[in-house]
Structures are given as C-alpha cells and as structure tokens.
Design a protein around this motif. Structure first.
Motif, PDB file in Angstrom:
ATOM      1  N   ALA A 186      19.603   2.651  30.449  1.00  0.00           N
ATOM      2  CA  ALA A 186      20.149   1.851  31.888  1.00  0.00           C
ATOM      3  C   ALA A 186      18.437   0.567  32.250  1.00  0.00           C
ATOM      4  CB  ALA A 186      20.780   3.341  32.869  1.00  0.00           C
ATOM      5  N   ALA A 187      17.681   1.290  32.648  1.00  0.00           N
ATOM      6  CA  ALA A 187      16.752   0.798  33.346  1.00  0.00           C
ATOM      7  C   ALA A 187      16.477  -0.315  32.753  1.00  0.00           C
ATOM      8  CB  ALA A 187      15.267   1.408  33.305  1.00  0.00           C
ATOM      9  N   VAL A 188      16.687  -0.343  31.697  1.00  0.00           N
ATOM     10  CA  VAL A 188      15.900  -2.092  30.711  1.00  0.00           C
ATOM     11  C   VAL A 188      17.773  -2.952  31.162  1.00  0.00           C
ATOM     12  CG1 VAL A 188      15.825  -2.834  27.952  1.00  0.00           C
ATOM     13  CG2 VAL A 188      14.427  -0.563  28.738  1.00  0.00           C
ATOM     14  N   LEU A 189      18.965  -1.847  30.404  1.00  0.00           N
ATOM     15  CA  LEU A 189      19.857  -3.390  30.890  1.00  0.00           C
ATOM     16  C   LEU A 189      19.678  -4.202  32.271  1.00  0.00           C
ATOM     17  CD1 LEU A 189      22.235  -1.592  28.468  1.00  0.00           C
ATOM     18  CD2 LEU A 189      20.972  -3.601  27.881  1.00  0.00           C
ATOM     19  N   ALA A 190      19.641  -3.284  32.981  1.00  0.00           N
ATOM     20  CA  ALA A 190      20.051  -3.565  34.661  1.00  0.00           C
ATOM     21  C   ALA A 190      19.251  -4.841  34.947  1.00  0.00           C
ATOM     22  CB  ALA A 190      18.960  -2.329  35.948  1.00  0.00           C
ATOM     23  N   GLN A 231      19.513  -8.350  35.861  1.00  0.00           N
ATOM     24  CA  GLN A 231      18.876  -8.993  36.700  1.00  0.00           C
ATOM     25  C   GLN A 231      18.607 -10.860  36.407  1.00  0.00           C
ATOM     26  OE1 GLN A 231      16.100  -6.919  38.809  1.00  0.00           O
ATOM     27  NE2 GLN A 231      17.576  -5.258  39.282  1.00  0.00           N
ATOM     28  N   GLY A 232      18.602 -11.288  35.153  1.00  0.00           N
ATOM     29  CA  GLY A 232      18.268 -12.950  35.117  1.00  0.00           C
ATOM     30  C   GLY A 232      16.658 -12.467  34.904  1.00  0.00           C
ATOM     31  N   VAL A 233      15.380 -11.374  34.741  1.00  0.00           N
ATOM     32  CA  VAL A 233      14.503 -11.297  35.002  1.00  0.00           C
ATOM     33  C   VAL A 233      13.479 -11.008  33.352  1.00  0.00           C
ATOM     34  CG1 VAL A 233      13.741 -11.850  37.540  1.00  0.00           C
ATOM     35  CG2 VAL A 233      14.161  -9.410  36.358  1.00  0.00           C
TER      36      VAL A 233
END
Length: 377
Positions: free
Chosen positions: A263-267, A271-273
C-alpha cells in the motif's frame, strides 16, 4: 537474438562503460545477467548495433555536452574511481572487497596516494552534528590558503587537516588510536555497530563524478581552498536527490510499517513520483553497495517487506540510500546517521578529487545553450 558482453558492446559503440550503462537505464539497450557469471551483464546485439549506427554521424558539440551532463560520458578524466561491469572500483581495486577489512583511513591513503596517517586526538568541545560540520568547514574556507600554486605534497598534508576538522565535527572526541568507525560507534553508544559502520564508510568513500564530487571539483578548479571544496560538497550532498535520499526512505518505511508495504508503494507511485532510494542508473542489475551491506545484517521486517514489494511492483532494487536507512533502524542509530555516514565517508572522495583537480590546474567552465528570448535592438 544475439547477446554481447561488455567488451564487444563497447567496441561497437566506441564509448565509455558509463555511457553503455546509461543507455541500458534509459531502455535503449536491453540487458540481462550473464548466466556464466552473475556479476556481469550481456547486451542485446541488435540494440547495440542500432545505437552504434546512430553514433556514426557527428553530433553537434552542444548536444554531446548536454548529454554528458545527464548520466552520460564523464566530463573529465580521473584515476580515482569508476563503476564498471556493475562493480565500484577505487584506483582499480574492488570497493566491496576492500570493505571486508579496510577502514575509511585506509581508503584515504589509497585515494589520496598518501602515506599512512593517524588523525590527531581531540577532546569533545561541542556536540558533533551536521550543523557543526558546516560551521567548522565554513570557518576554515574563509581563512585557508587557496589551492592554486601549491605543491601536491603540501596539499596532501592539508587534506588530512581538513578531513580531521570534518571528522571532529561529525564524530566528536576520540582517542588517537581509535579508527573513525569505532569512534563513531562509541559516540552513538552503539559499539556493536562498529563493523557495519566501517563497511558503510568504505563503500561510500567515492563514486566517481557524482553531484557533490563534481561540485567540489568545480570549486577547486577556481583555485579555492580544499576546505571550500568540502564545504561545497556538503551543501550539494544535503539535497534530497543525493545524500538526503535516506530521509525519504525512512519516511517511506514508516508508512510501510503503518499501512503495509504494498500500500505504501502504490500510494507513493499514485502521487506520480518514483520511489526514493530505489534503482540507480549506473547499476542496472542493482546497487552493489546496498547488496554488500544487506549481506551483513538483517533489515527490520518492514524494510524487508518494502524492498520486496517495491521490486515486485517496479522492478527496481534498493540502492545504498535505502540500505543506510535500514541499518540505521536495525542498529538503533540516530535518525541523521545516514547523512553523517555519507558526509564523513564522501569527504575522503571530495578531497581526493580536489587534489586531482588542483594538480590539473584547469578551470571548469561549461557553456550554456541559451533557450530564452532574443530581444531585437
């Protein structure tokens, strides 16, 4: 489909290894690991030949210069370090192999081409910190003699003094016999971390013409003092895309602990970064410095999960900035330990490049390719 080794690919391209690796990172050349030697890579022949044909025509000088500044060919010769075949070499010696036993002081002797030395013992006068390092180096830079017109031997002696100033600011008090990694572990009250600190310092000592090292060389090329070059290096290192990348990795790991690694990676990607501290353009098969450190300690569970999730989703492996963040938590070091380790270690490389640049005696002065408005008179 045929595959070429690096020698064959470089012969066709007529370029430096760094350019080959840059083309791989940009997706222009497909690469895979050599099944006969996992430390080496093979390169798709069709891709290499296509680029070689393009390069056959002469490119305009400003195009070459512009590409060189973005992960391309080195802009200047250096005998200090390079990345070749996925290996980091200090004067031709494998940095990972050196990290098995060498100290940061040993690497300074190697890169400075100096005699073995011992840093002077100092009592703790002020609390060591990155802020103290900036202040101490700024004070020296304002009063130290310029590097121009001075004998190489004299400058080597001054390099030891400048290094001692930075070490005192970052490490604090130490006995004359303690190597820096031991002194740093003791100052952090983590004696058990001494060996991993030693390995990290050796692996971080130099990395050819990275941003802070190039900035240091530009400063020294003006004839400025060695301490001014180190001050420039410190300022450049502080950026979030350089030495500060570990701070972003620590924040991402904290998110992974709270919301789960995937979830942290996908979040973050949402964000486009890109993920901080993952991937490195000079190591298409993974940052060997990170691999060397991870081979010596077990990262915290949420760091391991984050590493696995990031690789599964993006295909990128953790780089040394991520490894520094992970070992900081694993050994319960201060939050700013990654930057302290980076600054202390890389000072050796900055001074080595400063000495090399001063010896060359040439001003680094690129030209700009103007893209602004032209006003008619």
């Amino acid at each position: 489909m045929d595959w070429l080794n690096s020698t064959e690919a470089l012969t066709l391209l007529g370029t430096q290894p760094q350019t080959l690796y840059a083309n791989v990172s940009r997706g222009r050349i497909k690469a895979k690991r050599d099944p006969n030697d996992s430390r080496k890579s093979l390169y798709r022949g069709d891709d290499v030949r296509r680029l070689a044909q393009r390069a056959a025509g002469r490119r305009r000088q400003e195009t070459v210069a512009a590409e060189a500044i973005r992960w391309g060919e080195p802009v200047m010769p250096s005998s200090l370090s390079t990345i070749a075949e996925g290996r980091l070499l200090y004067r031709g010696k494998d940095a990972v192999e050196l990290s098995e036993k060498a100290t940061l002081e040993d690497i300074a002797v190697l890169l400075w081409d100096a005699a073995p030395f011992q840093l002077p013992a100092r009592s703790r006068s002020t609390a060591p910190s990155l802020q103290a390092a900036f202040v101490a180096m700024a004070e020296r830079a304002a009063s130290d003699a310029p590097s121009i017109g001075r004998a190489e031997l004299i400058l080597r002696v001054e390099a030891i003094s400048v290094f001692a100033t930075l070490a005192r600011s970052l490490v604090g008090g130490r006995s004359a016999t303690d190597p820096l990694h031991v002194a740093l572990a003791v100052s952090w009250d983590r004696a058990g971390a001494a060996d991993i600190i030693r390995r990290a310092l050796v692996l971080l000592a130099d990395h050819e013409l990275n941003a802070s090292t190039f900035a240091t060389r530009v400063t020294i090329s003006t004839g400025a003092a060695l301490s001014a070059g180190v001050l420039t290096g410190l300022a450049t290192l502080s950026g979030p895309l350089h030495g500060g990348a570990s701070v972003a990795a620590q924040a991402l790991a904290a998110q992974a602990r709270t919301m789960g690694a995937e979830a942290a990676v996908l979040a973050r990607l949402g964000q486009g970064v890109p993920l901080p501290a993952f991937g490195h353009q000079l190591y298409p098969d993974g940052d060997i410095r990170a691999a060397a450190l991870f081979g010596q300690f077990k990262p915290p569970e949420h760091y391991a999960a984050l590493h696995a999730a990031a690789y599964r989703i993006t295909g990128e492996r953790a780089n040394v900035d991520f490894a520094l963040a992970a070992l900081t938590e694993a050994y319960d070091l201060p939050h700013d330990a990654p930057m302290v380790l980076f600054a202390l270690a890389r000072c050796v490389g900055w001074l080595a490049h400063g000495l090399e640049q001063a010896n060359g005696g040439q001003l680094i002065r690129p030209r700009a390719s103007y893209v602004g408005t032209v006003v008619d008179r």
